[in-house]
Design a protein around this motif. Sequence first.
Motif, PDB file in Angstrom:
ATOM      1  N   ARG A 364       0.845  -1.190   0.000  1.00  0.00           N
ATOM      2  CA  ARG A 364       0.000   0.000   0.000  1.00  0.00           C
ATOM      3  C   ARG A 364       0.887   1.248   0.000  1.00  0.00           C
ATOM      4  O   ARG A 364       1.909   1.306   0.653  1.00  0.00           O
ATOM      5  N   SER A 365       0.446   2.243  -0.713  1.00  0.00           N
ATOM      6  CA  SER A 365       1.236   3.467  -0.767  1.00  0.00           C
ATOM      7  C   SER A 365       0.342   4.651  -1.074  1.00  0.00           C
ATOM      8  O   SER A 365      -0.425   4.635  -2.029  1.00  0.00           O
ATOM      9  N   ASP A 366       0.483   5.689  -0.267  1.00  0.00           N
ATOM     10  CA  ASP A 366      -0.256   6.917  -0.534  1.00  0.00           C
ATOM     11  C   ASP A 366       0.283   7.626  -1.778  1.00  0.00           C
ATOM     12  O   ASP A 366      -0.384   8.505  -2.327  1.00  0.00           O
ATOM     13  N   LYS A 367       1.480   7.224  -2.207  1.00  0.00           N
ATOM     14  CA  LYS A 367       2.093   7.869  -3.365  1.00  0.00           C
ATOM     15  C   LYS A 367       1.602   7.286  -4.685  1.00  0.00           C
ATOM     16  O   LYS A 367       1.957   7.790  -5.751  1.00  0.00           O
ATOM     17  N   LEU A 368       0.790   6.236  -4.621  1.00  0.00           N
ATOM     18  CA  LEU A 368       0.363   5.578  -5.844  1.00  0.00           C
ATOM     19  C   LEU A 368      -0.333   6.537  -6.800  1.00  0.00           C
ATOM     20  O   LEU A 368      -0.153   6.452  -8.015  1.00  0.00           O
ATOM     21  N   THR A 369      -1.115   7.456  -6.264  1.00  0.00           N
ATOM     22  CA  THR A 369      -1.868   8.379  -7.121  1.00  0.00           C
ATOM     23  C   THR A 369      -0.951   9.295  -7.929  1.00  0.00           C
ATOM     24  O   THR A 369      -1.402   9.914  -8.896  1.00  0.00           O
ATOM     25  N   GLU A 370       0.327   9.384  -7.556  1.00  0.00           N
ATOM     26  CA  GLU A 370       1.253  10.229  -8.306  1.00  0.00           C
ATOM     27  C   GLU A 370       1.485   9.709  -9.722  1.00  0.00           C
ATOM     28  O   GLU A 370       1.985  10.436 -10.583  1.00  0.00           O
ATOM     29  N   TYR A 371       1.116   8.456  -9.961  1.00  0.00           N
ATOM     30  CA  TYR A 371       1.222   7.938 -11.321  1.00  0.00           C
ATOM     31  C   TYR A 371       0.247   8.637 -12.259  1.00  0.00           C
ATOM     32  O   TYR A 371       0.463   8.703 -13.466  1.00  0.00           O
ATOM     33  N   TRP A 372      -0.878   9.128 -11.716  1.00  0.00           N
ATOM     34  CA  TRP A 372      -1.886   9.752 -12.589  1.00  0.00           C
ATOM     35  C   TRP A 372      -2.343  11.124 -12.124  1.00  0.00           C
ATOM     36  O   TRP A 372      -3.279  11.689 -12.650  1.00  0.00           O
ATOM     37  N   ASN A 373      -1.702  11.644 -11.122  1.00  0.00           N
ATOM     38  CA  ASN A 373      -2.036  12.993 -10.652  1.00  0.00           C
ATOM     39  C   ASN A 373      -0.742  13.778 -10.468  1.00  0.00           C
ATOM     40  O   ASN A 373      -0.009  13.537  -9.513  1.00  0.00           O
ATOM     41  N   PRO A 374      -0.408  14.691 -11.397  1.00  0.00           N
ATOM     42  CA  PRO A 374      -1.237  15.170 -12.521  1.00  0.00           C
ATOM     43  C   PRO A 374      -1.340  14.141 -13.652  1.00  0.00           C
ATOM     44  O   PRO A 374      -0.659  13.117 -13.630  1.00  0.00           O
ATOM     45  N   ASP A 375      -2.187  14.453 -14.633  1.00  0.00           N
ATOM     46  CA  ASP A 375      -2.425  13.537 -15.740  1.00  0.00           C
ATOM     47  C   ASP A 375      -1.120  13.193 -16.450  1.00  0.00           C
ATOM     48  O   ASP A 375      -0.259  14.059 -16.651  1.00  0.00           O
ATOM     49  N   PRO A 376      -0.958  11.935 -16.833  1.00  0.00           N
ATOM     50  CA  PRO A 376       0.247  11.542 -17.584  1.00  0.00           C
ATOM     51  C   PRO A 376       0.344  12.291 -18.910  1.00  0.00           C
ATOM     52  O   PRO A 376      -0.670  12.602 -19.540  1.00  0.00           O
ATOM     53  N   LYS A 377       1.566  12.547 -19.322  1.00  0.00           N
ATOM     54  CA  LYS A 377       1.783  13.265 -20.582  1.00  0.00           C
ATOM     55  C   LYS A 377       1.780  12.332 -21.793  1.00  0.00           C
ATOM     56  O   LYS A 377       1.250  12.671 -22.841  1.00  0.00           O
ATOM     57  N   ASN A 378       2.416  11.182 -21.643  1.00  0.00           N
ATOM     58  CA  ASN A 378       2.605  10.335 -22.828  1.00  0.00           C
ATOM     59  C   ASN A 378       2.429   8.850 -22.523  1.00  0.00           C
ATOM     60  O   ASN A 378       2.904   8.006 -23.266  1.00  0.00           O
ATOM     61  N   TYR A 379       1.794   8.531 -21.418  1.00  0.00           N
ATOM     62  CA  TYR A 379       1.578   7.121 -21.101  1.00  0.00           C
ATOM     63  C   TYR A 379       0.176   6.899 -20.562  1.00  0.00           C
ATOM     64  O   TYR A 379      -0.511   7.821 -20.143  1.00  0.00           O
TER      65      TYR A 379
END
Length: 702
Positions: A364-379
Amino acid sequence: MITLVYPDQSPKIQFAISKLKKTLTELDQIWTVALKQDVDTHNIIVKNRKGHTRNGVSVEPSLSSEGFQIRHSVLEGKSTFYILSGDDSGAMYGIFELCEQLQNRGLSNICECTMNPRFSFRALKFNLPWSSYRKNHSFDIQKETVRDLTFWRSYLDMMAENRFNVLTLWSMHPFPYMIKPKNFPKATPYTDEELADWKHFWTSLFQMAKDRGIETYLVTWNIFVSESFREHYDPNSISDEEFYHHGDGYSTDPIKQYNRECVTQLINEYPDLTGLSTSLGERMNGLSPKERQKWIEDVYYQGMKDANRPVKYIYRAPFTIDPSITREAIEKNDFLPEPVWLELKFNWSHAYSTPKLRITHGGRSDKLTEYWNPDPKNYKVAWMARNEDFFTLRWAQPDFIREHIKENGHDYVGGYFIGSECFIPAYDYSHSRESDHFQWSYAFEKHWLYYMLWGRLLFDPSTPDEVFAQELGRRYGQSNGRPLLEAYSAVSKMPLALASSFLTLWDFTLYAEGFLSTDTSGYNSGKAFISLEDLLNTKPIESTYLSIRDYVNRKMNQESTEGWVTPIQLAETLEKDSQHSLELLASIADHDSPVLCCEKADIKAWAYLGFYFADKLRAGVCYQMYLETGDESERQKALQWLESPHAIKHWDDLIEVTSSHYVEQPLMHLGNTPFSWKLFRPQVLGDIDFVRGEKKEASQNQ
């Protein structure tokens, strides 16, 4: 006479047309093919381009890549059906849709429709049996079948017809089976003739996939070399037998050069291979996240840059979560075709639990949302929905898949991987070949409904249950389709309930159809069974579920359980679903169909597992009440739930129905111990001994 008009230069359309011709023949429809493809007055016309037809039928602007339309026009008394699309894949899927409607409705009742894919990435995960990440007899037994192109033709046909468009092939170090590295020729152990046979296999596989609109990716791990490389170029390095896929980050300049040149040469020698992927975990112990990323950039990125054509890339999210490094590594690149696919394991490797994202590889990680927040640019994120929970029993729960997609299909999500790491759906080693049930060639064919559900719903989540019921009916009698699907849907909730209730982390630590967990018990078959004590000690993965202990504590403290799923509520649901499925089965006549008998037997097996789990939950609540209060009557109630006619009888029923057509089988979760439900009957009885004894460890673990 039905006249077909279609672009005959497209392999994808030719493949779909062959199915349409077969369908028309089965329906006793006489067909012919028109030579003039610019005439719009025939019965079925395929146009793989946007624009207007002469009859005024137009393609809607909303049609996307892989999308299609079926349109109907009547001119001067002649009825014509148009399959319109923007590309060949869309035309292929449109023809498949027409075939299905012809089978279910007939030519006079074809419905107009427009369909666009919900996700552009609809992948199957397929672990190869050579240079395999896991070692077990269940992999060794597959080598001959997986090397057979006849198998792959059937598998790829299934993928295309179910709208899957990506095949990912997973192997630790596939290069020696595919190329002879120019600067490290002795790293490949095969003769030129042997390697030519391998190249024919791979080239044919990639071409067949391309002809069906399926992209192919090779997924590797990382700092590996072949045994031949080690022998001839680095004799002092650690061996695979010593560490297998775990180990320190051992790398040298020759190892980096070898892997980098393998990547380049592989891309150049296999022009129909779509892309690559690798992991940032194995054989990298002791390396920081940045050092791991640097190795990938120096080897894989540079190897792709040096190739004579661009290839697509799947970036497997690192096992230790550090989204900032991952994002930077993807978003700074200026050579990878977009989008890059970011693979994330959904609920680690236990996607068949709750459809809510509770955990991923790395914990579990509170940092997981950093993958999509902000929106990804090219993935785009591609969820890895691993199935390590049921390999033998058929499973079908369309509402779970729809809910999964609805819950997790955000704008930053590009699709899903479906598949297993511990099961290869090729040679079927679980079913008795002496049984008259056994009427399929490959394991995936037995699980046809599983693949149909995922593929069709990933393409269009609004696909109604009627589509799946009609296919069941076409196989087993129209009156049986709906009750079969309803029965499957009811009992297929059982593994979801177990996985949601029983927290496990590592990859193959839960095997729901066997009621097994190796997370705390290891490989010993006598301990892998989920005992009553294990249920008392676990916590749910789904945060809305109450564990047995938390539920009893709330009852003792007179606290509300409103808004929670309690063990008693879960038991009642499991029992109700199991009973409902058996009642439905009672209404289904076999019609002398051995395969239908086999389907019904699987549903019964899930029902008995549901009954067993329900009784065990109730027994756990009673026993925990006994531990808290010392009330002997609670312990006696726990025993009643575990003894006949409850838990032990349901397990015996499970043994009886599975023994009628399944044999002992290899199972990754148990190492060298063959699996059968009969094997664990002593552990079922062990729960009774546990409750009859003293408080033992259960009370000490509170």
